[in-house]
Scaffold this active site. Sequence first.
Site, PDB file in Angstrom:
ATOM      1  N   ASP A   1       2.110   2.128   3.475  1.00 57.98           N
ATOM      2  CA  ASP A   1       3.039   1.216   4.158  1.00 57.98           C
ATOM      3  C   ASP A   1       4.470   1.666   3.911  1.00 57.98           C
ATOM      4  O   ASP A   1       5.341   1.513   4.748  1.00 57.98           O
ATOM      5  CB  ASP A   1       3.039  -0.218   3.593  1.00 57.98           C
TER       6      ASP A   1
ATOM      7  N   HIS B   1       0.883  -1.173   0.000  1.00 56.03           N
ATOM      8  CA  HIS B   1       0.000   0.000   0.000  1.00 56.03           C
ATOM      9  C   HIS B   1       0.921   1.224   0.000  1.00 56.03           C
ATOM     10  O   HIS B   1       1.990   1.184   0.624  1.00 56.03           O
ATOM     11  CB  HIS B   1      -0.823   0.116   1.286  1.00 56.03           C
TER      12      HIS B   1
HETATM   13  C1  XUL Z   1      -7.644  -6.373   4.142  1.00 54.49           C
HETATM   14  C2  XUL Z   1      -6.881  -6.828   2.987  1.00 54.49           C
HETATM   15  C3  XUL Z   1      -6.002  -5.796   2.364  1.00 54.49           C
HETATM   16  C4  XUL Z   1      -5.936  -5.861   0.884  1.00 54.49           C
HETATM   17  C5  XUL Z   1      -5.162  -4.740   0.265  1.00 54.49           C
HETATM   18  O1  XUL Z   1      -8.425  -7.344   4.711  1.00 54.49           O
HETATM   19  O2  XUL Z   1      -6.924  -7.960   2.610  1.00 54.49           O
HETATM   20  O3  XUL Z   1      -4.749  -5.896   2.940  1.00 54.49           O
HETATM   21  O4  XUL Z   1      -5.372  -7.071   0.460  1.00 54.49           O
HETATM   22  O5  XUL Z   1      -5.645  -3.505   0.622  1.00 54.49           O
END
Ligand code: XUL
Length: 436
Positions: free
Chosen positions: A104, A101
């Site tokens: 992150d 992300h």
């Molecule tokens: C949350 C989840 C996230 C997504 C990416 O449950 O799975 O980490 O994979 O935003």
Amino acid sequence: MSQAFAEIGKIAYEGPESKDPLAFKHYDAEEVIDGKKMRDHLRFAAAYWHTMRNSLSDPFGMGTAQMPWDDGSESLDNARRRVKVFFEFLEKLDLEYFCFHDRDLAPEGSSLAESNKNLDAIVKTLKEEQMRREKKLLWGTANLFTHPRYVHGAATSCNANVFAFAAAQVKKAIEVTHELGGQGYTFWGGREGYSTLLNTNMKRELDHLAKFLHMAVDWKKQIGFTGQFYIEPKPKEPVAHQYDSDAAACLNFLREYDLRDHFKLNIEANHATLAGHTVEHDLTVASNTGALGSIDANRGNLFLGWDTDQFPTDIYQTTQIMLIVLSMGGFSTGGLNFDAKRRRESFEPIDLFYAHIAGMDAFARGLKIAHAIRKNGRLDEHLKQRYSSWDSGIGSLIESNEVGFEELATYTYENDEPVNVSARQEMLENLINEFI
Ligand code: XUL
Ligand code: CO
């Protein structure tokens, strides 16, 4: 910088007889199965958010994870250090791909401009490390759920200014993903949903979500990003009702808003089980329509009602997953992303290795078992036989649209009561066990 995992060398394949917990017993990246190397079947990715940023806190207690390389600050130096540790980790585990992300990687600033500047600074280091270690980005994404501005959602917020902010953030995240050669970009609707309908205009929110995704498609084209867009279904958590609740709901939404051609699904095992499905159910729904793009590999816990994101160590489940992946002809842009975290009790850095080795070995076994089941052919043969009444006679006339209710009524008048055959579930479960 000295190594963060200095006492751990490159994890080697030692075979099923090995007793070394820091060795692969089943994952032999170069082994060829069904004409393809294991690494190319499985396309493992590590998730930056869990590996580098998850402190292992839970709603009742603070984080326990030991991260000696992390000074806990929001500085860019700290963010750069994490990137280097992450690539050391990928290298030692022979993990070829990763996912992240935006937030992150780099700290959120006091304005979007500052956040983007922070991100650019860290992406520069990331790109260098990526080149040096020959690693690839499976997909990138934007965090549209942690910051308080997203309290009412992002693309489905009641506040148009929040929609605009989210659009600006995703624009940048797609650009960064593109710059890093990402093979995909994932939309997980972190707070796209609602807690109560008393304050929610569901129709308007869904229209906005579709508009948002159309804008993303437009931007992708404009900058020449050719990676695959994914939607990741999840039925609840953080909010009570998430719109992208399961594979079927996502596909319906995509079709309703003329987005289906631009998106595939990223199916997460624990999200499917939270939706009351098996993971193989959601994978099959997606795969039936050519929409199975990628997998977030983890598992849930029968005794806890939330997204526990445990490492996928259940061979029965990895086998079922690999049966579906093999039958769709394998991944193209997607892979198996370990969206998984260690238990709060597994807090030492070395547990990051044990956890990923466990997941990789479980999927390697799943792959081998699934391949053996397919090669053996008995499961397939049973399925074929079960539907054989459709291959000729009245069944084939129905399938080829040659008869309607009138002909079927005449046919039924002239024939006896249909005779059914047992489904043989237990026999088939035992057949699978034969290969495990
Ligand atoms: C949350 C989840 C996230 C997504 C990416 O449950 O799975 O980490 O994979 O935003
Ligand atoms: Co996920």
